[in-house]
Enzyme design. Sequence first.
Site, mmCIF file in Angstrom:
data_model
loop_
_atom_site.group_PDB
_atom_site.id
_atom_site.type_symbol
_atom_site.label_atom_id
_atom_site.label_comp_id
_atom_site.label_asym_id
_atom_site.label_seq_id
_atom_site.Cartn_x
_atom_site.Cartn_y
_atom_site.Cartn_z
ATOM 1 N N ASP A 23 -43.939 132.892 -49.421
ATOM 2 C CA ASP A 23 -44.273 133.699 -50.818
ATOM 3 C C ASP A 23 -44.734 133.157 -52.010
ATOM 4 O O ASP A 23 -45.629 133.567 -52.840
ATOM 5 C CB ASP A 23 -43.359 134.678 -50.948
ATOM 6 C CG ASP A 23 -43.322 135.760 -50.138
ATOM 7 O OD1 ASP A 23 -44.001 136.106 -49.372
ATOM 8 O OD2 ASP A 23 -42.220 136.328 -50.061
ATOM 9 N N CYS A 24 -44.395 131.888 -52.262
ATOM 10 C CA CYS A 24 -44.854 131.082 -53.760
ATOM 11 C C CYS A 24 -46.003 130.548 -53.304
ATOM 12 O O CYS A 24 -47.188 130.700 -53.947
ATOM 13 C CB CYS A 24 -43.576 129.942 -54.233
ATOM 14 S SG CYS A 24 -42.399 130.820 -54.662
ATOM 15 N N GLN A 71 -48.268 135.492 -59.609
ATOM 16 C CA GLN A 71 -49.013 136.533 -59.375
ATOM 17 C C GLN A 71 -48.819 137.832 -58.949
ATOM 18 O O GLN A 71 -49.278 138.915 -59.233
ATOM 19 C CB GLN A 71 -50.336 135.811 -58.375
ATOM 20 C CG GLN A 71 -51.540 136.355 -58.323
ATOM 21 C CD GLN A 71 -52.359 135.554 -57.209
ATOM 22 O OE1 GLN A 71 -53.099 134.797 -57.925
ATOM 23 N NE2 GLN A 71 -52.094 135.731 -56.125
ATOM 24 N N THR A 72 -47.483 137.884 -58.442
ATOM 25 C CA THR A 72 -46.937 139.142 -57.986
ATOM 26 C C THR A 72 -46.137 139.580 -59.136
ATOM 27 O O THR A 72 -45.077 140.565 -58.792
ATOM 28 C CB THR A 72 -46.282 138.927 -56.715
ATOM 29 O OG1 THR A 72 -45.213 137.979 -56.721
ATOM 30 C CG2 THR A 72 -47.373 138.642 -55.545
ATOM 31 N N TYR A 108 -41.091 143.601 -50.725
ATOM 32 C CA TYR A 108 -39.919 143.170 -51.267
ATOM 33 C C TYR A 108 -40.136 142.984 -52.739
ATOM 34 O O TYR A 108 -41.044 142.494 -53.252
ATOM 35 C CB TYR A 108 -39.328 141.854 -50.529
ATOM 36 C CG TYR A 108 -38.318 142.065 -49.856
ATOM 37 C CD1 TYR A 108 -36.984 141.998 -50.259
ATOM 38 C CD2 TYR A 108 -38.370 142.109 -48.365
ATOM 39 C CE1 TYR A 108 -35.841 142.251 -49.652
ATOM 40 C CE2 TYR A 108 -37.211 142.270 -47.636
ATOM 41 C CZ TYR A 108 -36.066 142.171 -48.138
ATOM 42 O OH TYR A 108 -35.132 142.373 -47.204
ATOM 43 N N TYR A 139 -38.015 140.619 -55.525
ATOM 44 C CA TYR A 139 -37.077 139.615 -56.060
ATOM 45 C C TYR A 139 -36.787 139.511 -57.379
ATOM 46 O O TYR A 139 -37.652 139.496 -58.340
ATOM 47 C CB TYR A 139 -37.738 138.232 -55.529
ATOM 48 C CG TYR A 139 -37.979 138.212 -54.052
ATOM 49 C CD1 TYR A 139 -37.045 137.598 -53.200
ATOM 50 C CD2 TYR A 139 -39.200 138.590 -53.550
ATOM 51 C CE1 TYR A 139 -37.259 137.728 -51.800
ATOM 52 C CE2 TYR A 139 -39.418 138.605 -52.111
ATOM 53 C CZ TYR A 139 -38.196 137.975 -51.381
ATOM 54 O OH TYR A 139 -38.217 137.973 -49.838
#
Length: 677
Positions: free
Chosen positions: A322-323, A330-331, A410, A412
């Site tokens: 995800d990174c 960006q998210t 998801y 985080y």
Amino acid sequence: MAKLLFIFSIFFFSFSSISSQNLHPLDPLTPSEITLVQTIVRKEYSSPSKYNLTFQYVGLDDPEKSSVLKWQYSRSKTLVHPPPRQALVHARFDKQTIEIIVDLSTRSIVSKQVHRGHGFPMFTDEEQTMASELPFSFGPFKDSIIKKRGLNISEVVCSTLSTGWFGEVKRSDRVIKVQCFYLNGTTNLYLRPIEGITMVINLDDMKIADYQDRIRVPVPKAEGTDFQMSEQRPPFGPRLNSVGIVTPGGPGFKVDGHTISWLNWAFHLGFDARVGPIISLASIYDSEKHKYRRVLYRGYVSELFVPYMDPTDEVYFRTFFDCGEDGFGQTAVSLEPLADCPSNAVFMDAYYAGQDGSPVKVSNAFCVFEQHAGNIMWRHTESGLPDQEVREVRADVSLIVRMVATVGNYDYILDWEFKPSGSIKIGVGLTGVLATKGSAYTHVDQIKEDVYGAFLAENTVAIHHDHFLNYYLDLDVDGEANSFVKTNLVTKRVTDHSSPRKSYWTVERETARTELDARIQVALKPSELAVINPNKRTKVGNNIGYRLIPGSAASPLLVNDDYPQIRAAFTNYNVWVTPYNKSEKWAGGKYVSQSRGDDNLAVWTLRNRKIENKDIVLWYTIGFHHVPCQEEFPVMPTLSGGFELRPVNFFERNPVLKVIPAKHVNLFSNCTTTTNP
Ligand SMILES: *[C@@H]1O[C@H](CO)[C@@H](O)[C@H](O)[C@H]1NC(C)=O
Ligand SMILES: *[C@@H]1O[C@H](CO)[C@@H](O)[C@H](O)[C@H]1NC(C)=O
Ligand SMILES: *[C@@H]1O[C@H](CO)[C@@H](O)[C@H](O)[C@H]1NC(C)=O
Ligand SMILES: *[C@@H]1O[C@H](CO)[C@@H](O)[C@H](O)[C@H]1NC(C)=O
Ligand SMILES: *[C@@H]1O[C@H](CO)[C@@H](O)[C@H](O)[C@H]1NC(C)=O
Ligand SMILES: [Cu+2]
């Protein structure tokens, strides 16, 4: 007791107006710097091409550590020049990945290099949106939806999923997969998958390269999938009690640009499109030594690996980084005052570069707040004295920096918590919506095969998966030259009958000399792990250090030669230590999308470099094996994990022994009382 909600004014800080002269060398790129990078890079790549120039990643290029330290710790900031501000750009141009360094003061390109190895840069938001819209003008897709499944295509939405790598030898095109969901008037798309349809999109051509319509399974029922309050029906509850946090003197911390100081702590809070929050230059004031002492040069989540455990065509490739693929920065999503963060929080905005290189703002990307959580800092009741009882208690307080990244389904929650006692607690919360797949079953009793997940509702299987977050922790314990020490707890047998006891445990210390000595699976052996300064000792002679107290640690359950595991080999051990190297920033490697495992933490450490009495970096992976359950439907209560960095013989004695307790404000009268000693 009256129930009152105290909403005090929320403090907003904006960084956009800071002029570049006042920037800290580690400050994230400002909107005007992002625009300058855009202008310079566009000029360089202005030749006509069928393939547009796109900015996949733009961030501050880490300045030389030695220059940052020199600048940071010089007595007069005007005498020492800050290191030059440079931007690192991963761009695509003419179907090539280009790595560019732009110097912002000279407004020039310092270096540019075509990446010839495997792997691709992060995806942009824009190209993912374009890819997910392509199916709607693709005939076979429309047939699959309208004719084959009888669904209303206006109620279909699609989303993108990275494809991973599964042993292909040929050079890959830059691709992404697309799968779709049936809203039909609802909003929780991830619980409404349309099974069987998978498309491969060539991102450079922005064309559908492969189309599969394999199986037909009912779309899970819409009933009960909504998580919005407005869509819920009674019974409601439980009702939460009202609460407000009041700091009558304003926030207990100071924000100066990106530098935050609070009680005995000072640190810099940065932001990056790829990793999100970056904590730098964290140091703690030692009131006995009358100075700030260095703890952490830089810390951030360097990669997040989320493999799903379903080998079927629609799911096997879901092995997300995800990174390196989507970017935690960006998210990042805007935080909601009074819900994501308490009433005493201060909010900060953040910026990253969009696909065309223009700055994109995330309002309220961070919040910073003091947490008065009702915890105890330390206490003792001494009742062993004749004729008296001595009781001392100190209430605890901590400072929290929070950001939330929502990567598809998801969410985080990333927390950095600083404590006056010298501890830094790193927390991660997992919430949001589970990834599900449609199923023909309506009850667990019907299932006779492995469905690769947990059956949570009619026609709904939530797929088994893991989350592995790797933290980059460049500890500089009272200086750069550090060592990594394992204090192993070993059982000793008493064999000489000198004691009625037959056994006890004691400690055996072992300093890791090279990288391979420092690879550790924390669950296997009881040991205390610490980064120490071998050149500094306390008055009584212990080496000063900081301990890593592992929290949620999990080891991978995939076999070592499985392709996703080769790419995510940084999860093979929970702990690794490397010598500091400016270009080793991300545990999964630099170009993670479709990577082949030839550039990652596991590969770097095979050089087995020396790590004793050197500037070292600790890499720690926290992990979760996730077997979903019904409570996590339709949205998942936060599952928390984390770890702690805690001083070990760093201070001469309890650093909060002489802490001055807070004044207690009585909200129901106009008097204040204090319990100062
Ligand atoms: C390239 O940029 C132009 C102008 O912004 C746009 O119209 C076109 O769709 C882009 N092409 C691709 C392949 O993204
Ligand atoms: C399909 O969905 C659209 C948008 O929600 C709606 O306006 C339309 O009436 C629907 N068509 C049918 C046939 O139900
Ligand atoms: C779509 O919604 C309509 C109206 O609520 C319902 O009758 C129909 O079964 C739904 N279709 C699917 C596939 O969920
Ligand atoms: C720093 O890391 C890069 C990437 O792993 C490597 O190519 C380079 O040789 C390293 N430099 C040193 C001095 O180890
Ligand atoms: C506190 O003092 C203010 C101003 O003197 C007064 O208006 C207010 O009613 C007082 N509050 C209480 C709870 O006594
Ligand atoms: Cu999960």
